[in-house]
Motif scaffolding. Structure first.
Motif, PDB file in Angstrom:
ATOM      1  N   TYR A  14      30.908 -23.014  -2.789  1.00  0.00           N
ATOM      2  CA  TYR A  14      30.410 -22.038  -3.758  1.00  0.00           C
ATOM      3  C   TYR A  14      28.997 -21.553  -3.427  1.00  0.00           C
ATOM      4  N   ASP A  15      28.383 -22.067  -2.355  1.00  0.00           N
ATOM      5  CA  ASP A  15      26.989 -21.749  -2.044  1.00  0.00           C
ATOM      6  C   ASP A  15      26.709 -20.254  -1.931  1.00  0.00           C
ATOM      7  N   GLU A  16      27.540 -19.526  -1.228  1.00  0.00           N
ATOM      8  CA  GLU A  16      27.272 -18.097  -1.027  1.00  0.00           C
ATOM      9  C   GLU A  16      27.261 -17.349  -2.360  1.00  0.00           C
ATOM     10  N   ALA A  17      28.261 -17.605  -3.180  1.00  0.00           N
ATOM     11  CA  ALA A  17      28.329 -16.923  -4.484  1.00  0.00           C
ATOM     12  C   ALA A  17      27.152 -17.325  -5.364  1.00  0.00           C
ATOM     13  N   LEU A  18      26.793 -18.599  -5.375  1.00  0.00           N
ATOM     14  CA  LEU A  18      25.681 -19.054  -6.207  1.00  0.00           C
ATOM     15  C   LEU A  18      24.347 -18.510  -5.696  1.00  0.00           C
ATOM     16  N   ALA A  19      24.213 -18.347  -4.390  1.00  0.00           N
ATOM     17  CA  ALA A  19      22.985 -17.784  -3.817  1.00  0.00           C
ATOM     18  C   ALA A  19      22.823 -16.315  -4.190  1.00  0.00           C
ATOM     19  N   ASN A  20      23.914 -15.653  -4.530  1.00  0.00           N
ATOM     20  CA  ASN A  20      23.863 -14.233  -4.894  1.00  0.00           C
ATOM     21  C   ASN A  20      23.753 -13.992  -6.399  1.00  0.00           C
ATOM     22  N   PHE A  21      23.581 -15.059  -7.187  1.00  0.00           N
ATOM     23  CA  PHE A  21      23.410 -14.894  -8.627  1.00  0.00           C
ATOM     24  C   PHE A  21      22.166 -14.066  -8.894  1.00  0.00           C
ATOM     25  N   SER A  22      22.218 -13.261  -9.953  1.00  0.00           N
ATOM     26  CA  SER A  22      21.031 -12.512 -10.364  1.00  0.00           C
ATOM     27  C   SER A  22      20.844 -12.665 -11.866  1.00  0.00           C
ATOM     28  N   LEU A  23      19.594 -12.663 -12.271  1.00  0.00           N
ATOM     29  CA  LEU A  23      19.205 -12.756 -13.672  1.00  0.00           C
ATOM     30  C   LEU A  23      18.138 -11.709 -13.932  1.00  0.00           C
ATOM     31  N   THR A  24      17.882 -11.413 -15.212  1.00  0.00           N
ATOM     32  CA  THR A  24      16.786 -10.508 -15.537  1.00  0.00           C
ATOM     33  C   THR A  24      15.489 -11.305 -15.553  1.00  0.00           C
ATOM     34  N   GLY A  25      14.368 -10.615 -15.431  1.00  0.00           N
ATOM     35  CA  GLY A  25      13.063 -11.272 -15.401  1.00  0.00           C
ATOM     36  C   GLY A  25      12.798 -12.183 -16.579  1.00  0.00           C
ATOM     37  N   GLU A  26      13.156 -11.733 -17.780  1.00  0.00           N
ATOM     38  CA  GLU A  26      12.890 -12.542 -18.974  1.00  0.00           C
ATOM     39  C   GLU A  26      13.734 -13.805 -19.020  1.00  0.00           C
ATOM     40  N   GLN A  27      14.886 -13.827 -18.370  1.00  0.00           N
ATOM     41  CA  GLN A  27      15.752 -15.003 -18.385  1.00  0.00           C
ATOM     42  C   GLN A  27      15.152 -16.171 -17.611  1.00  0.00           C
ATOM     43  N   PHE A  28      14.249 -15.891 -16.679  1.00  0.00           N
ATOM     44  CA  PHE A  28      13.625 -16.958 -15.901  1.00  0.00           C
ATOM     45  C   PHE A  28      12.735 -17.865 -16.751  1.00  0.00           C
ATOM     46  N   SER A  29      12.396 -17.433 -17.969  1.00  0.00           N
ATOM     47  CA  SER A  29      11.640 -18.282 -18.889  1.00  0.00           C
ATOM     48  C   SER A  29      12.506 -19.407 -19.439  1.00  0.00           C
ATOM     49  N   PHE A  30      13.827 -19.230 -19.358  1.00  0.00           N
ATOM     50  CA  PHE A  30      14.746 -20.165 -19.987  1.00  0.00           C
ATOM     51  C   PHE A  30      15.629 -20.929 -19.008  1.00  0.00           C
ATOM     52  N   THR A  31      15.765 -20.447 -17.803  1.00  0.00           N
ATOM     53  CA  THR A  31      16.685 -21.060 -16.860  1.00  0.00           C
ATOM     54  C   THR A  31      16.192 -20.837 -15.437  1.00  0.00           C
ATOM     55  N   ALA A  32      16.990 -21.260 -14.474  1.00  0.00           N
ATOM     56  CA  ALA A  32      16.666 -21.072 -13.058  1.00  0.00           C
ATOM     57  C   ALA A  32      17.927 -20.613 -12.340  1.00  0.00           C
ATOM     58  N   LEU A  33      17.732 -20.007 -11.204  1.00  0.00           N
ATOM     59  CA  LEU A  33      18.887 -19.636 -10.383  1.00  0.00           C
ATOM     60  C   LEU A  33      19.521 -20.900  -9.803  1.00  0.00           C
ATOM     61  N   PRO A  34      20.839 -20.929  -9.691  1.00  0.00           N
ATOM     62  CA  PRO A  34      21.498 -22.117  -9.143  1.00  0.00           C
ATOM     63  C   PRO A  34      20.929 -22.557  -7.790  1.00  0.00           C
ATOM     64  N   ALA A  35      20.675 -21.609  -6.903  1.00  0.00           N
ATOM     65  CA  ALA A  35      20.170 -21.949  -5.570  1.00  0.00           C
ATOM     66  C   ALA A  35      18.833 -22.682  -5.629  1.00  0.00           C
ATOM     67  N   GLU A  36      18.077 -22.504  -6.704  1.00  0.00           N
ATOM     68  CA  GLU A  36      16.772 -23.156  -6.849  1.00  0.00           C
ATOM     69  C   GLU A  36      16.876 -24.604  -7.304  1.00  0.00           C
ATOM     70  N   VAL A  37      18.005 -24.995  -7.901  1.00  0.00           N
ATOM     71  CA  VAL A  37      18.098 -26.337  -8.494  1.00  0.00           C
ATOM     72  C   VAL A  37      19.220 -27.205  -7.932  1.00  0.00           C
ATOM     73  N   ILE A  38      20.087 -26.644  -7.132  1.00  0.00           N
ATOM     74  CA  ILE A  38      21.232 -27.418  -6.623  1.00  0.00           C
ATOM     75  C   ILE A  38      20.790 -28.593  -5.768  1.00  0.00           C
ATOM     76  N   GLU A  39      19.890 -28.353  -4.830  1.00  0.00           N
ATOM     77  CA  GLU A  39      19.462 -29.405  -3.895  1.00  0.00           C
ATOM     78  C   GLU A  39      18.994 -30.659  -4.631  1.00  0.00           C
ATOM     79  N   GLU A  40      18.108 -30.466  -5.608  1.00  0.00           N
ATOM     80  CA  GLU A  40      17.599 -31.609  -6.359  1.00  0.00           C
ATOM     81  C   GLU A  40      18.714 -32.254  -7.177  1.00  0.00           C
ATOM     82  N   ALA A  41      19.582 -31.456  -7.753  1.00  0.00           N
ATOM     83  CA  ALA A  41      20.652 -31.997  -8.596  1.00  0.00           C
ATOM     84  C   ALA A  41      21.623 -32.860  -7.797  1.00  0.00           C
TER      85      ALA A  41
END
Length: 114
Positions: A14-41
């Motif tokens: 699922y890496d390619e699809a998750l790396a292509n996720f997009s969010l709006t600027g305001e949503q970054f206050s509440f969550t993170a993109l999957p590609a930013e948190v998968i490694e640690e998880a």
């Protein structure tokens, strides 16, 4: 036509699809993109990354987290948290974020037994 929404544990397919996720600027206050948190998880035994699939397409992502620092020493220290929940921008507003709530009982019971 009825679309099947299901949860599955993260897999690198699922890496390619998750790396292509997009969010709006305001949503970054509440969550993170999957590609930013998968490694640690995937390196943390107390976290289970989960992919939300519409049929076989990843449309969302979250992490089940037990023994969270946000619950330590508190009344809910055995709580399992849903963290980093995101639905990619093109699939927002279709009810896909409800899937983790409806299907989480199975995921939580497996995680709490680990």
């Amino acid at each position: 036509m009825h679309q099947v929404i299901r949860l599955t544990e993260y897999h690198e397919k699922y890496d390619e699809a998750l790396a292509n996720f997009s969010l709006t600027g305001e949503q970054f206050s509440f969550t993170a993109l999957p590609a930013e948190v998968i490694e640690e998880a995937i390196s943390n035994p107390d976290k289970v990354p989960i992919v939300i699939l519409k049929e076989e397409t990843p449309v969302g992502f979250f992490i089940l987290h037990k023994k969270s620092e946000y619950a330590e020493g508190k009344k809910y220290s055995n709580a399992i948290l849903i963290r980093a929940l995101s639905i990619t921008l093109e699939h927002q507003g279709r009810g896909y974020a409800r899937a983790p709530c409806r299907q989480s009982v199975h995921c939580f019971s497996r995680l709490s037994q680990a």
